[in-house]
Write a protein that holds these residues in place. Sequence first.
Motif, mmCIF file in Angstrom:
data_model
loop_
_atom_site.group_PDB
_atom_site.id
_atom_site.type_symbol
_atom_site.label_atom_id
_atom_site.label_comp_id
_atom_site.label_asym_id
_atom_site.label_seq_id
_atom_site.Cartn_x
_atom_site.Cartn_y
_atom_site.Cartn_z
ATOM 1 N N GLN A 22 -11.400 22.755 -18.618
ATOM 2 C CA GLN A 22 -10.700 23.230 -19.585
ATOM 3 C C GLN A 22 -9.450 24.168 -19.269
ATOM 4 O O GLN A 22 -9.693 25.073 -18.268
ATOM 5 N N GLY A 23 -8.339 24.179 -19.704
ATOM 6 C CA GLY A 23 -7.324 25.003 -19.264
ATOM 7 C C GLY A 23 -6.334 24.807 -18.028
ATOM 8 O O GLY A 23 -5.484 25.202 -17.676
ATOM 9 N N LEU A 24 -6.857 23.924 -17.447
ATOM 10 C CA LEU A 24 -6.112 23.537 -16.082
ATOM 11 C C LEU A 24 -5.597 22.108 -16.281
ATOM 12 O O LEU A 24 -5.876 21.250 -16.887
ATOM 13 N N THR A 25 -4.657 21.934 -15.432
ATOM 14 C CA THR A 25 -3.973 20.752 -15.547
ATOM 15 C C THR A 25 -4.467 19.663 -14.634
ATOM 16 O O THR A 25 -5.487 19.963 -14.080
ATOM 17 N N ASN A 33 -6.983 20.569 -11.528
ATOM 18 C CA ASN A 33 -8.216 19.826 -11.426
ATOM 19 C C ASN A 33 -8.602 18.922 -10.291
ATOM 20 O O ASN A 33 -9.730 19.185 -9.420
ATOM 21 N N ASP A 42 0.919 17.203 -14.559
ATOM 22 C CA ASP A 42 1.349 18.838 -15.056
ATOM 23 C C ASP A 42 0.618 18.808 -16.484
ATOM 24 O O ASP A 42 0.851 19.834 -17.055
ATOM 25 N N GLN A 43 0.193 17.704 -16.962
ATOM 26 C CA GLN A 43 -0.593 17.656 -18.382
ATOM 27 C C GLN A 43 -1.818 18.483 -18.184
ATOM 28 O O GLN A 43 -2.568 18.290 -17.193
ATOM 29 N N GLU A 44 -2.036 19.262 -19.473
ATOM 30 C CA GLU A 44 -3.421 19.731 -19.585
ATOM 31 C C GLU A 44 -4.627 18.725 -19.602
ATOM 32 O O GLU A 44 -4.360 17.835 -20.281
ATOM 33 N N THR A 55 -6.371 17.367 -22.520
ATOM 34 C CA THR A 55 -5.524 16.538 -23.682
ATOM 35 C C THR A 55 -5.453 15.164 -23.261
ATOM 36 O O THR A 55 -4.925 14.279 -24.059
#
Length: 234
Positions: free
Chosen positions: A89-92, A96, A129-131, A134
Amino acid sequence: MLRVENLNSWYGASHVLQDIGLEVNKGEIVCLIGRNGAGKTTTLKSIIGLLDKTSGSVTFKGKEVLGQPAHVRFALGLAYVPEERRIVQGLTVRENLRLGLVASPDKKDEVRRIAQIAEIFPRLAERLDQEAVTMSGGEQQMLAIARAMIAKPDLIMLDEPSEGIMPVLVDEMFELFRRMKSEGTTVLLVEQNVELALDIADRAYVLDQGSVVHHATAAALLANDEIKERYCSV
Ligand SMILES: Nc1ncnc2c1ncn2[C@@H]1O[C@H](COP(=O)(O)OP(=O)(O)OP(=O)(O)O)[C@@H](O)[C@H]1O
Ligand SMILES: [Mg+2]
């Protein structure tokens, strides 16, 4: 590449695996099938080193690894994608993927490897570059596989990668397994989607109550309705 002999595993006092034996040769896709609770996940966890109590033998590329910690087995080229995907979580997506490259401190190499993996996984390429959390469940599963693949493992073990994923993505994922195989990666696959898995596999082992009860080529097993009905229906 991988040889498991007389593998026994316990959760506390509960003796879950009894004398499991299996082999995976270089370049094969080998499938592990069986009903819920048969011991498929426990077998993969024992091979990667996540169970406290095991006995028997697991040799990987000729080295005994049972008793070695999971990170040592990983460094030898053994990768594992668990059922729960463990996307951070919180990483793109890109961040990851970088986590799969812990062993590679070279920044240029990192950029190149992420570009290579993005080419294989076009859905991720669009979303670098999306989290990561999501993304859809299927896209997150692709990311978990890509993160394991980026370290270029010799053998990748996948636990029910198609679970909960819409059919179009499942087809894409199985196409990817074919491509991984054609590029020389060896795969040990746990799948409930038996027909689909046997279609891409070379051989399969059937587990029941913690033991191997049958093994055959994938083609022979696909044609064996009796075994499929007895051990594989969910
Ligand atoms: N952490 C645990 N503690 C105690 N028993 C466990 C634990 N995890 C699994 N088991 C038991 O071990 C047996 C094998 O479980 P395992 O998860 O390996 O089966 P599986 O073949 O992967 O099943 P599924 O298809 O449902 O994923 C089951 O009886 C299960 O209840
Ligand atoms: Mg399981």
